[in-house]
Design a protein around this motif. Structure first.
Motif, PDB file in Angstrom:
ATOM      1  N   ASN A  26       0.820  -1.208   0.000  1.00 44.89           N
ATOM      2  CA  ASN A  26       0.000   0.000   0.000  1.00 44.89           C
ATOM      3  C   ASN A  26       0.856   1.261   0.000  1.00 44.89           C
ATOM      4  N   ARG A  27       1.990   1.215   0.677  1.00 42.15           N
ATOM      5  CA  ARG A  27       2.899   2.374   0.640  1.00 42.15           C
ATOM      6  C   ARG A  27       3.441   2.585  -0.777  1.00 42.15           C
ATOM      7  N   CYS A  28       3.722   1.486  -1.475  1.00 45.58           N
ATOM      8  CA  CYS A  28       4.178   1.600  -2.859  1.00 45.58           C
ATOM      9  C   CYS A  28       3.080   2.182  -3.747  1.00 45.58           C
ATOM     10  N   LEU A  29       1.840   1.785  -3.508  1.00 42.58           N
ATOM     11  CA  LEU A  29       0.718   2.327  -4.265  1.00 42.58           C
ATOM     12  C   LEU A  29       0.594   3.833  -4.047  1.00 42.58           C
ATOM     13  N   ILE A  30       0.757   4.261  -2.800  1.00 45.77           N
ATOM     14  CA  ILE A  30       0.692   5.691  -2.491  1.00 45.77           C
ATOM     15  C   ILE A  30       1.812   6.441  -3.221  1.00 45.77           C
ATOM     16  N   GLY A  31       2.997   5.844  -3.223  1.00 47.71           N
ATOM     17  CA  GLY A  31       4.125   6.473  -3.892  1.00 47.71           C
ATOM     18  C   GLY A  31       3.947   6.590  -5.395  1.00 47.71           C
ATOM     19  N   ALA A  32       3.129   5.713  -5.976  1.00 47.63           N
ATOM     20  CA  ALA A  32       2.925   5.719  -7.423  1.00 47.63           C
ATOM     21  C   ALA A  32       1.802   6.658  -7.858  1.00 47.63           C
ATOM     22  N   ALA A  33       1.036   7.196  -6.901  1.00 45.49           N
ATOM     23  CA  ALA A  33      -0.171   7.948  -7.223  1.00 45.49           C
ATOM     24  C   ALA A  33       0.009   9.456  -7.085  1.00 45.49           C
ATOM     25  N   ARG A  34      -0.621  10.190  -7.981  1.00 41.21           N
ATOM     26  CA  ARG A  34      -0.607  11.649  -7.892  1.00 41.21           C
ATOM     27  C   ARG A  34      -1.525  12.122  -6.777  1.00 41.21           C
ATOM     28  N   ARG A  35      -2.672  11.423  -6.584  1.00 39.79           N
ATOM     29  CA  ARG A  35      -3.615  11.778  -5.516  1.00 39.79           C
ATOM     30  C   ARG A  35      -4.075  10.504  -4.808  1.00 39.79           C
ATOM     31  N   LEU A  36      -4.287  10.625  -3.500  1.00 37.26           N
ATOM     32  CA  LEU A  36      -4.721   9.497  -2.674  1.00 37.26           C
ATOM     33  C   LEU A  36      -6.146   9.719  -2.195  1.00 37.26           C
ATOM     34  N   LEU A  68     -11.003   5.127   1.049  1.00 39.38           N
ATOM     35  CA  LEU A  68     -12.393   4.692   1.174  1.00 39.38           C
ATOM     36  C   LEU A  68     -12.537   3.921   2.488  1.00 39.38           C
ATOM     37  N   ALA A  69     -13.311   4.458   3.430  1.00 44.90           N
ATOM     38  CA  ALA A  69     -13.405   3.831   4.750  1.00 44.90           C
ATOM     39  C   ALA A  69     -14.764   4.113   5.367  1.00 44.90           C
ATOM     40  N   ASP A  70     -15.559   3.069   5.622  1.00 42.70           N
ATOM     41  CA  ASP A  70     -16.834   3.298   6.293  1.00 42.70           C
ATOM     42  C   ASP A  70     -16.604   3.654   7.760  1.00 42.70           C
ATOM     43  N   HIS A  71     -17.660   4.083   8.445  1.00 44.57           N
ATOM     44  CA  HIS A  71     -17.511   4.648   9.791  1.00 44.57           C
ATOM     45  C   HIS A  71     -16.980   3.665  10.827  1.00 44.57           C
ATOM     46  N   THR A  72     -17.138   2.355  10.588  1.00 46.33           N
ATOM     47  CA  THR A  72     -16.672   1.372  11.570  1.00 46.33           C
ATOM     48  C   THR A  72     -15.149   1.302  11.632  1.00 46.33           C
ATOM     49  N   LYS A  73     -14.465   1.885  10.642  1.00 45.14           N
ATOM     50  CA  LYS A  73     -13.000   1.853  10.636  1.00 45.14           C
ATOM     51  C   LYS A  73     -12.395   2.871  11.619  1.00 45.14           C
ATOM     52  N   TRP A  74     -13.217   3.823  12.078  1.00 44.14           N
ATOM     53  CA  TRP A  74     -12.729   4.846  12.995  1.00 44.14           C
ATOM     54  C   TRP A  74     -12.282   4.218  14.321  1.00 44.14           C
ATOM     55  N   GLU A  75     -11.081   4.524  14.745  1.00 47.29           N
ATOM     56  CA  GLU A  75     -10.467   4.024  15.982  1.00 47.29           C
ATOM     57  C   GLU A  75     -10.251   2.514  15.977  1.00 47.29           C
ATOM     58  N   THR A  76     -10.317   1.890  14.784  1.00 45.39           N
ATOM     59  CA  THR A  76      -9.862   0.513  14.627  1.00 45.39           C
ATOM     60  C   THR A  76      -8.389   0.580  14.232  1.00 45.39           C
ATOM     61  N   ILE A  77      -7.570  -0.221  14.894  1.00 43.38           N
ATOM     62  CA  ILE A  77      -6.124  -0.100  14.697  1.00 43.38           C
ATOM     63  C   ILE A  77      -5.528  -1.451  14.309  1.00 43.38           C
ATOM     64  N   GLY A  78      -4.883  -1.487  13.154  1.00 41.02           N
ATOM     65  CA  GLY A  78      -4.138  -2.663  12.733  1.00 41.02           C
ATOM     66  C   GLY A  78      -2.679  -2.541  13.151  1.00 41.02           C
ATOM     67  N   ILE A  79      -1.944  -3.602  13.020  1.00 36.91           N
ATOM     68  CA  ILE A  79      -0.571  -3.640  13.526  1.00 36.91           C
ATOM     69  C   ILE A  79       0.368  -2.707  12.757  1.00 36.91           C
ATOM     70  N   ALA A  80       0.096  -2.471  11.471  1.00 35.57           N
ATOM     71  CA  ALA A  80       1.027  -1.701  10.638  1.00 35.57           C
ATOM     72  C   ALA A  80       0.375  -0.427  10.123  1.00 35.57           C
ATOM     73  N   THR A  81       1.087   0.692  10.275  1.00 34.68           N
ATOM     74  CA  THR A  81       0.620   1.964   9.723  1.00 34.68           C
ATOM     75  C   THR A  81       1.008   2.059   8.247  1.00 34.68           C
ATOM     76  N   ILE A  82       0.033   2.431   7.424  1.00 35.98           N
ATOM     77  CA  ILE A  82       0.280   2.623   5.994  1.00 35.98           C
ATOM     78  C   ILE A  82       0.747   4.047   5.741  1.00 35.98           C
ATOM     79  N   ALA A  83       0.021   5.003   6.323  1.00 32.88           N
ATOM     80  CA  ALA A  83       0.335   6.422   6.121  1.00 32.88           C
ATOM     81  C   ALA A  83      -0.411   7.231   7.171  1.00 32.88           C
TER      82      ALA A  83
END
Length: 258
Positions: A195-205, A208-223
């Motif tokens: 995902n970091r590589c995808l961000i690096g390849a894109a002009r704009r980011l 897309l995240a529904d409301h249930t993703k708020w304050e949900t934390i995975g082990i690795a930060t993407i950005a």
């Protein structure tokens, strides 16, 4: 079959698959819809499953626990559809775009069949499948290679090398969670790298995240949150979260699910 035996069997199925639909359980066990819903209530009350629209998934994943694509696909379906529809309005003919893995990005892929001259780069098998099912002669789909994850993403050095050689106009990024402290996160370390590589390849980011993703934390930060030019979410996002996110992302878009 006694209720307790049936509930044990239901829990075993959810553990195997990550999630199940009520309709499947009704057919499998030959009981009523109401009986299955009562069974799921019992399991939810015991903290073993989470009830979602149309079914149930395993409860309480840790930061490194990754639900499968099928399990995630039955969650917040109306919200994901509305988010995908709004994202589709940003795609113009002749663009090169990237879609990360995720159920919301897969929903977006189903809406792109009418966009002429589109090139789509993705590390998601379901995204590629959705585009292959409705092919256009003037569209190009680039599916990276790599190591397959439970969310049907292709990851690892092969995927990263393929993406790093490309440039796209927009990246539509699905995430496991987001918070002010951790930013956008994923439970899969390899997927974070891609995902970091995808961000690096894109002009704009565009996230897309529904409301249930708020304050949900995975082990690795993407950005960090500030990396997003646009964040599209739904009206279920709390007011305080809207304020916090709105101060950090370029543009916060709230959609209204049907």
């Amino acid at each position: 079959m006694l209720a307790q035996q049936r509930q044990t069997a239901i829990l075993d199925l959810i553990r195997q698959r990550g999630g199940v639909r009520v309709s499947h359980l009704v057919s499998r066990f030959g009981v009523s819809d109401m009986t299955i819903r009562r069974d799921l209530e019992v399991l939810a009350d015991r903290g073993l499953v989470d009830k979602v629209h149309g079914g149930a998934t395993l409860a309480g994943p840790g930061s490194a626990e990754e639900p499968g694509f099928a399990a995630k696909s039955i969650r917040q379906q109306a919200e994901k559809r509305a988010i995908a529809e709004r994202a589709a309005t940003m795609v113009e003919p002749g663009m090169a775009i990237a879609l990360s893995a995720g159920t919301t990005t897969a929903a977006l892929a189903t809406l792109l069949s009418d966009v002429r001259g589109l090139t789509v780069v993705t590390n998601s098998i379901p995204v590629a499948d959705a585009l292959y099912k409705n092919p256009r002669a003037d569209q190009t789909v680039v599916l990276t290679g790599g190591i397959r994850t439970p969310s049907d993403a292709l990851t690892g050095p092969v995927a990263e090398a393929a993406i790093s050689a490309l440039n796209v106009d927009l990246l539509f990024l699905g995430v496991h969670g987001l918070s002010p402290r951790t930013g956008f996160t994923t439970p899969n370390l390899l997927e974070a790298g891609v995902n970091r590589c995808l961000i690096g390849a894109a002009r704009r980011l565009v996230v897309l995240a529904d409301h249930t993703k708020w304050e949900t934390i995975g082990i690795a930060t993407i950005a960090p949150l500030e990396a997003a030019d646009v964040l599209i979410t739904d009206r279920g996002l709390p007011a305080e979260a809207r304020t916090t996110i709105g101060e950090q992302v370029g543009e916060l878009v709230i959609v209204e699910p049907d």
